[in-house]
Structure formats: structure tokens, C-alpha cells
Scaffold this motif. Sequence first.
Motif, short mmCIF file in Angstrom:
data_model
loop_
_atom_site.label_atom_id
_atom_site.label_comp_id
_atom_site.label_asym_id
_atom_site.label_seq_id
_atom_site.Cartn_x
_atom_site.Cartn_y
_atom_site.Cartn_z
N GLN A 148 15.03 32.34 54.65
CA GLN A 148 16.22 32.89 54.77
C GLN A 148 17.10 33.00 53.46
O GLN A 148 17.73 33.98 53.17
N TRP A 167 22.09 38.90 53.25
CA TRP A 167 22.63 39.11 54.73
C TRP A 167 23.91 39.57 54.56
O TRP A 167 25.31 39.01 54.64
N ASN A 211 13.51 31.42 65.45
CA ASN A 211 14.35 31.25 64.24
C ASN A 211 14.88 29.53 64.24
O ASN A 211 15.17 29.16 65.45
N GLU A 212 14.77 29.06 63.23
CA GLU A 212 15.39 27.86 63.09
C GLU A 212 14.94 26.65 64.11
O GLU A 212 15.83 25.96 64.35
N GLU A 217 22.76 42.13 62.18
CA GLU A 217 23.29 40.70 61.92
C GLU A 217 23.62 39.68 63.28
O GLU A 217 23.28 38.54 63.22
N ASN A 218 23.83 40.37 64.09
CA ASN A 218 24.08 39.72 65.25
C ASN A 218 23.68 40.44 66.74
O ASN A 218 23.38 39.61 67.81
N HIS A 261 15.99 40.63 65.10
CA HIS A 261 16.31 39.39 64.87
C HIS A 261 17.41 38.83 65.97
O HIS A 261 18.29 39.62 66.29
N LYS A 313 20.66 39.42 69.15
CA LYS A 313 20.52 37.78 69.49
C LYS A 313 20.76 37.89 70.92
O LYS A 313 21.36 38.62 71.46
N GLU A 327 17.50 36.71 54.62
CA GLU A 327 19.07 36.59 54.75
C GLU A 327 19.66 36.08 53.54
O GLU A 327 20.78 35.41 53.42
N GLN A 347 23.79 31.05 69.45
CA GLN A 347 24.21 32.30 70.20
C GLN A 347 23.33 32.73 71.35
O GLN A 347 23.21 33.78 71.41
#
Length: 547
Positions: free
Chosen positions: A230, A305, A146-147, A61-62, A98, A65, A260, A105
Motif C-alpha cells: 500500500q 491513493w 486486504n489487510e 477508491e471505495n 479493490h 468494497k 496506495e 467497510q
Amino acid sequence: MTIHRTLLVAALVALGLEAQTLREEADRLGMLVGGAVDPELFGQAAYANAFATQLNMLEPENDMKFGVIHPSPTTYNFSPGDQIVAFAQTNGQKVRGHNLVWYQQIAPWVTGGNYTASQLNQILHDHITTVVSHYAGQVFAWDVVNEAMSDSPPALRSEVWYDSPGIGFAGQGTKYIEQAFVWARAADPNALLFYNDYGADVVNAKSNAIYAMAQDFRARGVPLDGIGLQMHLSLSSDLSQLGPNIQRYIALGLQVHITELDVQIPVKANGTPVNPGDLQKQATLYQAALSTCLRYKGCTAFQTWGLTDKYSWIPGYTNGVDGLALPLDANYQPKPAFNAMITAYQNAAVLNAPATGGISVISATGGTGLLAPGGLISIYGSGLGNASSVLVTDSSGTSRMATLLYVSATQVNCMLPADLLPGPAMLSVNGGDSPVSVATRTETVAPGLFTADGTGQGMAAAITVDSGGTTYLELFGTGIRGRSDIANVHVTVGGVAAPVLYAGPQGQFYGLDQINVVLPASLIGTGSVNIEVEVDGRVSNVVQVVI
Ligand code: XIL
């Protein structure tokens, strides 16, 4: 046909008349089912057990990053990511990475470092190369970027990697994104490389912009393998254009991953839903999202997610206004959304079954992937060269022969029997190197009418006068027989209801259906009219016939 009845019983068991996990269902279809994971929670048995048994794919999840994995210019913190990889290996799961390039982040040393574009170019190159190389052979797919796209109007975000100051391609559009993909491919040629974004799940202005980038990348050989949708949803999300969005990426030769998914619903201070019916509405969205993905062979992974409402980013993200966004409740019990996922898997035709050790079945009729009575299908496998028949057993227990159109060692094309009952079915190829069967499912589709030349005299429609002097029209098409009582077949000619004399098999051409209707006297000779058929509430295409 006792043997096929036995197979059908086995199929119904496989289709889930028993309690199943998401993982068992996805494995049966050769699909990936994933969840975002936090390795700090592996110490909790209920958490670890749920993630191990329900999923065959995990995504940090994190922990991969930039801000977590690369906390200082010279330090990489691989430990949390490595724990996820170890957990996944123990449990036979894949790991999805991811992410590599994102505007959020990022470590403060990057954003606050006053670096020049050429220094940032070096930093990002080293970052991608180091992280992707570290996980080569362990992470099978990466969200490389991403994004990058803002919402309205869709445009490349102004951000550190693009133009503030960027890595040397400020103002050059998607060039910086392209560069990231090239670096990632060089670091691990075997990893699948994805562009991932939110708010671009269905066909809309933002997904149009992403699609244009994907099309350009494919045309120029930029190493892009897939698009991540997502799918952070709310109850007002409209998924009617999800299928067409997935379809257009697949048509470019890309995979699609749902990356997600969660569906946030309004919650009271005590954490219960504001509207109790919302859990059911949420389930409907889960089922729609998953069953749409399952219709496309190129939609290969479906990930939520998180997995349990005990740990979800939604309450924090919405300041406690919304929550309860995931398939398991805070006590790891299945919610309606979980059951809806199971149902979606069980209702899916076997589109993604592994091609080795079995067969995969693809609908050739239309682009939707539905296996429909009367539809054309392709069966892929091996050792099929001497196939002499394809038998389909539907839920009534009766076996019917599919008409063979083409046979080779690796492929059989045939037409499904038109009078199959929609629902669970067993499909068997006989006479190949060894008989092979799969549990599948056929679905009712809308009736289809043929039209030839609009004169009413072609294959599409024929005007006939019977001995009693009644002028009636014979219409030809598919999707009528075996579905319905004649009372449920309604035909309008020029907007006027026309009495139906016959609705069923055409008789001469196998699979073709016929409907005879009395032409309204007031309309005869008026020229071209629109004709539409409705069977059990399913509406056909409109054909124009001169009467
Ligand atoms: C979220 C995490 O779930 C949170 O724990 C974190 O605080 C913020 O990021 N789109 C993405 C994910 O691509 O990385 C985000 O994850 C959610 C939105």
C-alpha cells in the motif's frame, strides 16, 4: 556514427526534456501508473481530464468494497464500479479491483447478521463469485484479501471472515485467505490475484509474516499472483529496505504492485504545509519509491491513493493534522512529488519495455536491475538471431561496442562498455532481422574488487616490486575507469591510506579495471589486511589480501 547521434537526440527527447505526463513516461517503460478514483467526480472536467491523461490504470477508491457493492443480501450495486470501467475503456486504461475480503467497510447486514460460519462461508463464496464474474475481462487484477495481518506482533486479525465467527476456518491460520483466492480464481481464471496490506512495504516483522504466507501459498499452488504494497507513507518512512522486500516476492515468481502510495505531511489550518521544505522531502520519498519499483521487472504497477490533493483520504483520516499527500495540488498543478515521479521514470533503465515490437533490457549484474558501465545485460526481443553487434551511445554522443557473449533468436547477452558515461544512453542491436534501438540509461555503481585466495597472488591482487624498489599492489576489479580522475580514487590498506599510482583499464582483459597502490612499508609482512577502494565517494567491497 551520425545515425546514432540522431538516435540519441531522439532518446533525449523521449527521456523527457519536454514536459511529459506520468502516463507517457510509464507507457514508454511498459509500466502501469494508477490512481484511486471516485466516479462521482467524473463530472468535473479537471478531475476527469487529470485521471484520463496522467494514468493508464484506475482503481475504485471505495466502489468495489463489500459495503458499497453488496448493500443487502440480495442486492448488488455495480453501477459506480461500472462507471469506472466505462471511463477506463474510453480512455484505454486498465482497472484494478479493490477489494473482496477486508475487515472494514463491510455491509452492516453481514456484520450485524449473527450468521453462522457455514452461512458466512456461503455469503463470501457468493460475493466473490458474483463480483469477480461480473468484472471478468474488465478488471485485470484483484486485491482478493486486504489487510488480514495486524501490526505488532503481526498475526491474523480477529475479524468476521477469519474467526468472528469466520467462514469455517477459525484458528486454522491462513486457510480462509487461501479459500478466498481459490474462489476468485474459479470466478475469473484470467484475473491476477493479489494480497494487499499496509505497513509491510519494507522488510519488517509484518512483511516477514506476509512473505511466509506467500512462500507457503506458492509452494502449495494456491492461486496467488502478486503482493500489493500500500505504501501510505509519512516523512519519517525509511525506504532503504523496500528493494529487498520487492525482490524476495519476485524471487517467488510473484508480481509486486505499489497500490496506495501517498505521503502525508503536517498542514496548517489553512491547508498549507507547516514546514515549507516538507514538499521537497515528500518528493524525495516519491522518487525513491518509484525508482526502486522501476529497478525490478516484476514490480509492474505504481499507484497513488488518488491523484490530486483536492480529493484525498488523508485529511479526514488524520483529523486535518496531515494532508497534501498526492502528486498534484488542489488546483491540479504538479507538485515537487509529481516532478520527482517524472524524474524517476526518466532515470529508469528500460527494464519493463514490452517484449514485442521492441526489446527489453535486463541487467544481469547483481539483483538491482541497474544498467551499469561494465555490467552484464540480457536483451530480450524477437528476430535477434543474426545480431552481430550491440552499440551503446552515451550522452557524449560516442558509440561503443558492447562485448557479445551470447546470441539467440530471442536473447542477446553482452557486457556494456566499461567507459560509458553514466546517464542517458541509446542501445542498438544491429544485424538481427531489423536493427532495433531503445533509449535507456546507465548509472554509476560502486567499484567492485575481486578477491581470489587471500594470498595476494591470485587474479585479485598481485604484489610487485618495481626496479626502483617500491613495493606496490595491483588490485583488479570493475567500476573504476571512465568515472573519475585518479585524484578521486582512494585506497586504504589495513586502514592506512595508500598512494594511488594508477587507476584505469587493466589492458589485457576488456572491461577489467586495475588500481596500483604503494604498500605502506609499516604493513608489509604483517599478514592479512583489509583493502577498500573509494571512487568519487562510492565505496567498494572489502577484500582481504596477505601482504
Ligand atoms: C479508504 C478510502 O480512501 C476512504 O475514502 C474510505 O473512507 C476508507 O478507506 N487501505 C485501503 C483502502 O486498502 O481501501 C483505504 O481507503 C485506505 C487504507
